[in-house]
Design a protein around this motif. Sequence first.
Motif, PDB file in Angstrom:
ATOM      1  N   ASP A   1       0.819  -1.207   0.000  1.00  0.00           N
ATOM      2  CA  ASP A   1       0.000   0.000   0.000  1.00  0.00           C
ATOM      3  C   ASP A   1       0.855   1.260   0.000  1.00  0.00           C
ATOM      4  O   ASP A   1       0.337   2.358   0.221  1.00  0.00           O
ATOM      5  N   ASP A   2       2.163   1.109  -0.221  1.00  0.00           N
ATOM      6  CA  ASP A   2       3.060   2.264  -0.232  1.00  0.00           C
ATOM      7  C   ASP A   2       3.914   2.280  -1.501  1.00  0.00           C
ATOM      8  O   ASP A   2       5.032   2.792  -1.507  1.00  0.00           O
ATOM      9  N   LEU A   3       3.378   1.716  -2.576  1.00  0.00           N
ATOM     10  CA  LEU A   3       4.145   1.567  -3.808  1.00  0.00           C
ATOM     11  C   LEU A   3       3.939   2.738  -4.756  1.00  0.00           C
ATOM     12  O   LEU A   3       2.876   3.357  -4.795  1.00  0.00           O
ATOM     13  N   SER A   4       4.971   2.998  -5.526  1.00  0.00           N
ATOM     14  CA  SER A   4       4.886   3.876  -6.690  1.00  0.00           C
ATOM     15  C   SER A   4       5.630   3.177  -7.818  1.00  0.00           C
ATOM     16  O   SER A   4       6.285   2.147  -7.610  1.00  0.00           O
ATOM     17  N   ALA A   5       5.521   3.717  -9.023  1.00  0.00           N
ATOM     18  CA  ALA A   5       6.164   3.076 -10.169  1.00  0.00           C
ATOM     19  C   ALA A   5       7.675   3.008  -9.985  1.00  0.00           C
ATOM     20  O   ALA A   5       8.288   3.895  -9.385  1.00  0.00           O
ATOM     21  N   GLN A   6       8.276   1.922 -10.472  1.00  0.00           N
ATOM     22  CA  GLN A   6       9.720   1.737 -10.444  1.00  0.00           C
ATOM     23  C   GLN A   6      10.209   1.339 -11.834  1.00  0.00           C
ATOM     24  O   GLN A   6       9.457   0.771 -12.630  1.00  0.00           O
ATOM     25  N   ALA A   7      11.462   1.640 -12.091  1.00  0.00           N
ATOM     26  CA  ALA A   7      12.062   1.251 -13.366  1.00  0.00           C
ATOM     27  C   ALA A   7      12.070  -0.263 -13.492  1.00  0.00           C
ATOM     28  O   ALA A   7      12.190  -0.984 -12.498  1.00  0.00           O
ATOM     29  N   GLU A   8      11.914  -0.746 -14.700  1.00  0.00           N
ATOM     30  CA  GLU A   8      11.961  -2.168 -15.033  1.00  0.00           C
ATOM     31  C   GLU A   8      10.792  -2.953 -14.445  1.00  0.00           C
ATOM     32  O   GLU A   8      10.852  -4.176 -14.330  1.00  0.00           O
ATOM     33  N   CYS A   9       9.709  -2.254 -14.099  1.00  0.00           N
ATOM     34  CA  CYS A   9       8.542  -2.929 -13.508  1.00  0.00           C
ATOM     35  C   CYS A   9       7.251  -2.371 -14.106  1.00  0.00           C
ATOM     36  O   CYS A   9       7.168  -1.194 -14.463  1.00  0.00           O
ATOM     37  N   SER A  10       6.258  -3.235 -14.181  1.00  0.00           N
ATOM     38  CA  SER A  10       4.908  -2.769 -14.493  1.00  0.00           C
ATOM     39  C   SER A  10       4.212  -2.436 -13.175  1.00  0.00           C
ATOM     40  O   SER A  10       4.473  -3.060 -12.147  1.00  0.00           O
ATOM     41  N   PHE A  11       3.319  -1.448 -13.210  1.00  0.00           N
ATOM     42  CA  PHE A  11       2.656  -0.958 -12.000  1.00  0.00           C
ATOM     43  C   PHE A  11       1.150  -0.990 -12.228  1.00  0.00           C
ATOM     44  O   PHE A  11       0.659  -0.521 -13.253  1.00  0.00           O
ATOM     45  N   LYS A  12       0.430  -1.552 -11.257  1.00  0.00           N
ATOM     46  CA  LYS A  12      -1.021  -1.655 -11.397  1.00  0.00           C
ATOM     47  C   LYS A  12      -1.685  -1.489 -10.036  1.00  0.00           C
ATOM     48  O   LYS A  12      -1.346  -2.196  -9.083  1.00  0.00           O
ATOM     49  N   VAL A  13      -2.616  -0.555  -9.933  1.00  0.00           N
ATOM     50  CA  VAL A  13      -3.411  -0.404  -8.713  1.00  0.00           C
ATOM     51  C   VAL A  13      -4.459  -1.506  -8.683  1.00  0.00           C
ATOM     52  O   VAL A  13      -5.217  -1.682  -9.646  1.00  0.00           O
ATOM     53  N   LEU A  14      -4.502  -2.243  -7.578  1.00  0.00           N
ATOM     54  CA  LEU A  14      -5.399  -3.393  -7.468  1.00  0.00           C
ATOM     55  C   LEU A  14      -6.660  -3.113  -6.660  1.00  0.00           C
ATOM     56  O   LEU A  14      -7.728  -3.630  -6.975  1.00  0.00           O
TER      57      LEU A  14
END
Length: 287
Positions: free
Chosen positions: A147-160
Motif C-alpha cells: 500500500d506504499d508503492l509507486s512506479a519503479q524502473a523495469e517494472c509494471s505498476f497496477k493499482v489493485l
Amino acid sequence: MLKHWPPLSTLRGFEAAARLGSFHKAATELHLTQSAISQQIRSLEAYLEQPLFFRNGRSVALTDAGHDLLSTTQALLQQLAVGIRRLGQYQKPNQLVLNTTPAFARHWLLPRLGDFRRQYPGVDLWLFSTDEVPDMSSQTIDLAVRDDLSAQAECSFKVLHADRLFPACHPSLLAMPGAQRSTLHGEREMDWSHWAVEAGIDVGQQAQGLNFSDPGLLLDAACAGLGMALVSQLLSHQALANGSLTPLVEQTIRGPNWALLTHRDSENNPLARSFSEWLVNNLQTPQ
C-alpha cells in the motif's frame, strides 16, 4: 586482524585430524594422502607460527592452541556448510518471490494461502515481508503487493484495490462511553486526523493513547480490546467475521491504494501470472 586467511583446505585438514585424532584417518575421510594432510598441518602451523599438535610417532594430540583453533574452525566450517546448503533455495525451478508488508502478509494473505496452495500446488511461494519498499531493480523479487508503492524502473505498476478505513474496537468495549475508551493511533491514513477531516464524526477518539507504525499491530491491538482504532477494511475482514472486531459507525473513508509491481523479467512467467490472477480475483471478492 590477519591480512590473509589460511587456505580453507588447511583448515579442513586440521579439523578432520583434530576431530579424529589421526592424520591417517583424516586423509581417508578427505580422500587425500597422509603426506598431504601432514603438509597442510605444517603449512598451517608455519602460518600461525606455533604448533597445533604434539606428535609422537603415529599418534597426535592437540596443543592448547590446537584445542582453541578447533572450536573456532568447527564453528566456521559448520556455518559455511549451512550457508552453502541454504543457497539451494535460489535454484528451485518453481519458486516465486513475493514482497509485501507484514500487515498484508499476516492479515490478508496468510488466511488465504491455503486456497492458493490448493489451486497452484506446484508454486513454491517465497513470502518476503518488509517494512521498507523494495528496490525491484537490485533485489531478486518477482512481485510486490503493497500500500506504499509507486512506479519503479523495469517494472509494471497496477493499482489493485482502493482500501477503505473505519473506526472499530473489540465488542467488549461497546458498553463503554466513547470518551472512556482508550484510543489507538496509527500512521498516514490511519491517523485520527484523517478521520476528522474526511468523516467529521466524533466517536470519542482522544489525542492520547498507544501509537503504532504497523497497521497490522494496530489491528491486533484493537482486536485484543486495547482500544478503538481506525483500521483497514481489507485487512480486518477476518477479524470482523470471527467477532473480534466491531465497527463503531457505518461510515468509512478512503484509505491507501494497494498496488502490484511486477518485474519485467517475471511478466511472462506462468507462476507470476497465476499468482497475479489469483490475487486480483480474491481482492475483488466482497469483503
